[in-house]
Motif scaffolding. Structure first.
Motif, mmCIF file in Angstrom:
data_model
loop_
_atom_site.group_PDB
_atom_site.id
_atom_site.type_symbol
_atom_site.label_atom_id
_atom_site.label_comp_id
_atom_site.label_asym_id
_atom_site.label_seq_id
_atom_site.Cartn_x
_atom_site.Cartn_y
_atom_site.Cartn_z
ATOM 1 N N ALA A 132 0.815 -1.212 0.000
ATOM 2 C CA ALA A 132 0.000 0.000 0.000
ATOM 3 C C ALA A 132 0.847 1.259 0.000
ATOM 4 N N GLY A 133 2.191 1.089 -0.034
ATOM 5 C CA GLY A 133 3.088 2.236 -0.106
ATOM 6 C C GLY A 133 3.376 2.890 1.230
ATOM 7 N N LYS A 134 3.102 2.201 2.338
ATOM 8 C CA LYS A 134 3.295 2.812 3.651
ATOM 9 C C LYS A 134 4.764 2.753 4.076
ATOM 10 N N PRO A 135 5.318 3.849 4.588
ATOM 11 C CA PRO A 135 6.683 3.828 5.118
ATOM 12 C C PRO A 135 6.725 3.086 6.455
ATOM 13 N N ASN A 136 7.943 2.753 6.902
ATOM 14 C CA ASN A 136 8.090 1.977 8.136
ATOM 15 C C ASN A 136 7.428 2.656 9.331
ATOM 16 N N LYS A 137 7.561 3.976 9.416
ATOM 17 C CA LYS A 137 6.995 4.702 10.550
ATOM 18 C C LYS A 137 5.481 4.550 10.591
ATOM 19 N N GLN A 138 4.828 4.624 9.428
ATOM 20 C CA GLN A 138 3.372 4.480 9.375
ATOM 21 C C GLN A 138 2.954 3.046 9.685
ATOM 22 N N ILE A 139 3.737 2.078 9.187
ATOM 23 C CA ILE A 139 3.440 0.674 9.485
ATOM 24 C C ILE A 139 3.520 0.440 10.989
ATOM 25 N N ALA A 140 4.548 0.992 11.619
ATOM 26 C CA ALA A 140 4.699 0.838 13.063
ATOM 27 C C ALA A 140 3.502 1.427 13.798
ATOM 28 N N GLU A 153 0.382 1.919 12.609
ATOM 29 C CA GLU A 153 -0.862 1.199 12.346
ATOM 30 C C GLU A 153 -0.909 -0.151 13.052
ATOM 31 N N LEU A 154 0.264 -0.781 13.236
ATOM 32 C CA LEU A 154 0.296 -2.096 13.873
ATOM 33 C C LEU A 154 0.690 -2.010 15.345
ATOM 34 N N ASP A 155 0.875 -0.787 15.842
ATOM 35 C CA ASP A 155 1.234 -0.577 17.252
ATOM 36 C C ASP A 155 2.515 -1.325 17.599
ATOM 37 N N LEU A 156 3.543 -1.133 16.749
ATOM 38 C CA LEU A 156 4.836 -1.764 16.955
ATOM 39 C C LEU A 156 5.922 -0.699 17.008
ATOM 40 N N ALA A 157 7.057 -1.042 17.579
ATOM 41 C CA ALA A 157 8.216 -0.157 17.509
ATOM 42 C C ALA A 157 8.757 -0.185 16.082
ATOM 43 N N GLU A 158 9.285 0.942 15.619
ATOM 44 C CA GLU A 158 9.803 0.995 14.250
ATOM 45 C C GLU A 158 10.940 -0.005 14.059
ATOM 46 N N THR A 218 11.154 -2.878 15.444
ATOM 47 C CA THR A 218 10.518 -4.193 15.278
ATOM 48 C C THR A 218 10.022 -4.377 13.849
ATOM 49 N N VAL A 219 9.445 -3.316 13.292
ATOM 50 C CA VAL A 219 8.997 -3.381 11.906
ATOM 51 C C VAL A 219 10.169 -3.654 10.971
ATOM 52 N N LYS A 220 11.277 -2.961 11.190
ATOM 53 C CA LYS A 220 12.463 -3.176 10.353
ATOM 54 C C LYS A 220 12.949 -4.613 10.445
ATOM 55 N N ALA A 221 12.908 -5.168 11.652
ATOM 56 C CA ALA A 221 13.343 -6.550 11.836
ATOM 57 C C ALA A 221 12.421 -7.511 11.084
ATOM 58 N N HIS A 222 11.106 -7.271 11.161
ATOM 59 C CA HIS A 222 10.142 -8.105 10.433
ATOM 60 C C HIS A 222 10.379 -7.995 8.924
ATOM 61 N N ILE A 223 10.641 -6.789 8.438
ATOM 62 C CA ILE A 223 10.851 -6.597 6.999
ATOM 63 C C ILE A 223 12.104 -7.331 6.546
ATOM 64 N N THR A 224 13.180 -7.239 7.334
ATOM 65 C CA THR A 224 14.408 -7.966 7.000
ATOM 66 C C THR A 224 14.140 -9.457 6.901
ATOM 67 N N ALA A 225 13.352 -9.974 7.849
ATOM 68 C CA ALA A 225 13.047 -11.405 7.861
ATOM 69 C C ALA A 225 12.168 -11.808 6.684
ATOM 70 N N LEU A 226 11.158 -10.981 6.378
ATOM 71 C CA LEU A 226 10.264 -11.364 5.288
ATOM 72 C C LEU A 226 10.950 -11.246 3.932
ATOM 73 N N LEU A 227 11.850 -10.277 3.793
ATOM 74 C CA LEU A 227 12.611 -10.174 2.541
ATOM 75 C C LEU A 227 13.471 -11.413 2.344
ATOM 76 N N ARG A 228 14.053 -11.896 3.438
ATOM 77 C CA ARG A 228 14.884 -13.094 3.362
ATOM 78 C C ARG A 228 14.031 -14.298 2.969
ATOM 79 N N ARG A 229 12.850 -14.404 3.561
ATOM 80 C CA ARG A 229 11.970 -15.536 3.242
ATOM 81 C C ARG A 229 11.501 -15.503 1.789
ATOM 82 N N LEU A 230 11.267 -14.297 1.289
ATOM 83 C CA LEU A 230 10.787 -14.158 -0.092
ATOM 84 C C LEU A 230 11.919 -14.259 -1.106
ATOM 85 N N GLY A 231 13.156 -14.143 -0.635
ATOM 86 C CA GLY A 231 14.295 -14.224 -1.535
ATOM 87 C C GLY A 231 14.464 -12.991 -2.403
ATOM 88 N N VAL A 232 14.108 -11.822 -1.853
ATOM 89 C CA VAL A 232 14.246 -10.562 -2.590
ATOM 90 C C VAL A 232 15.155 -9.615 -1.815
#
Length: 241
Positions: free
Chosen positions: A178-186, A188-193, A195-209
């Protein structure tokens, strides 16, 4: 709006402000306007700032033809600023950003019409005549797409790699698309920024991108053709700004 009503009655177009940073295209638009409406007067600006300066100096057009990609414009905010400056003047957007998502957003924000930049001159005249008559105009190719929400394919059925994401990673992936930056994702999901960065790093690794854009492309390519525009970086920049 009286000038436009008079124009509708007489079949003429009074004055138009063309806001586009490509001089040749602006000249071509002005020439097309003169051919369609010989009495039409055109003013030109190559940036939003220049257009606002013209308005401040007393320029009061009957219509604005506005490009979305300008050197001092970031996303939909540029269109919104123009509408704030000219709330009673119709704005026809003519742009190379042709996603149905963009068209829908523009019409919701009060655009009088939309045309892709490669539209032929007869369609330009058709759009102008509709707007002068007090109607909105959208290029025929976007009439259905601009008002409908595409059906979303669940991640589990879209691509095997997407099915491997955790529920939280899937939520974050949808917000990335949806084009949301990390700060907005944090937010909307009530997370620390962090934590969001850590999740993104992990999901990028899982997706192989390598990055968020490649991840969004993977999602887009896994969706049906009716899901327009998710992977277009320009579209996402426009919709999230």
């Amino acid at each position: 709006m009286k000038d436009l009503q008079d124009a509708a009655a007489s079949g003429t177009m009074g004055s138009v402000l063309i806001v586009d940073d490509h001089p040749l295209y602006s000249d071509a638009l002005a020439a097309a306007l003169r051919m369609a409406f010989p009495e039409c007067q055109s003013a030109k600006a190559q940036s939003l700032g220049a257009a606002l300066d013209l308005l401040a100096s007393g320029c009061r057009p009957d219509l604005v033809i506005f490009d979305l990609k300008l050197p001092d414009v970031c996303g939909i905010s540029g269109f919104q600023r123009l509408r704030e400056a000219l709330p009673d003047v119709p704005v026809l957007v003519v742009s190379s950003l042709t996603s149905a998502q963009v068209v829908q957003a523009l019409m919701a924000e009060g655009a009088a019409g939309f045309l892709p930049k490669d539209a032929p001159a007869p369609l330009l005249r058709e759009a102008l005549e509709s707007i002068v008559a007090g109607r909105c105009y959208v290029h025929p190719g976007y009439l259905g797409a601009a008002v409908s929400e595409p059906e979303e394919v669940p991640f589990e059925k879209a691509h095997p790699k997407l099915a491997e994401l955790t529920p939280q990673q899937k939520r974050i992936m949808k917000l990335i698309c949806a084009g949301k930056p990390n700060k907005q994702i944090a937010y909307e999901l009530d997370l620390a920024e962090a934590t969001v960065k850590a999740h993104i790093t992990a999901l990028l690794r899982r997706l192989g991108v390598q990055n968020r854009t490649q991840a969004a492309v993977l999602v887009e390519n896994s969706q049906p053709a009716t899901n327009i525009g998710t992977a277009d970086a320009d579209v996402q920049a426009f919709l999230s700004s």
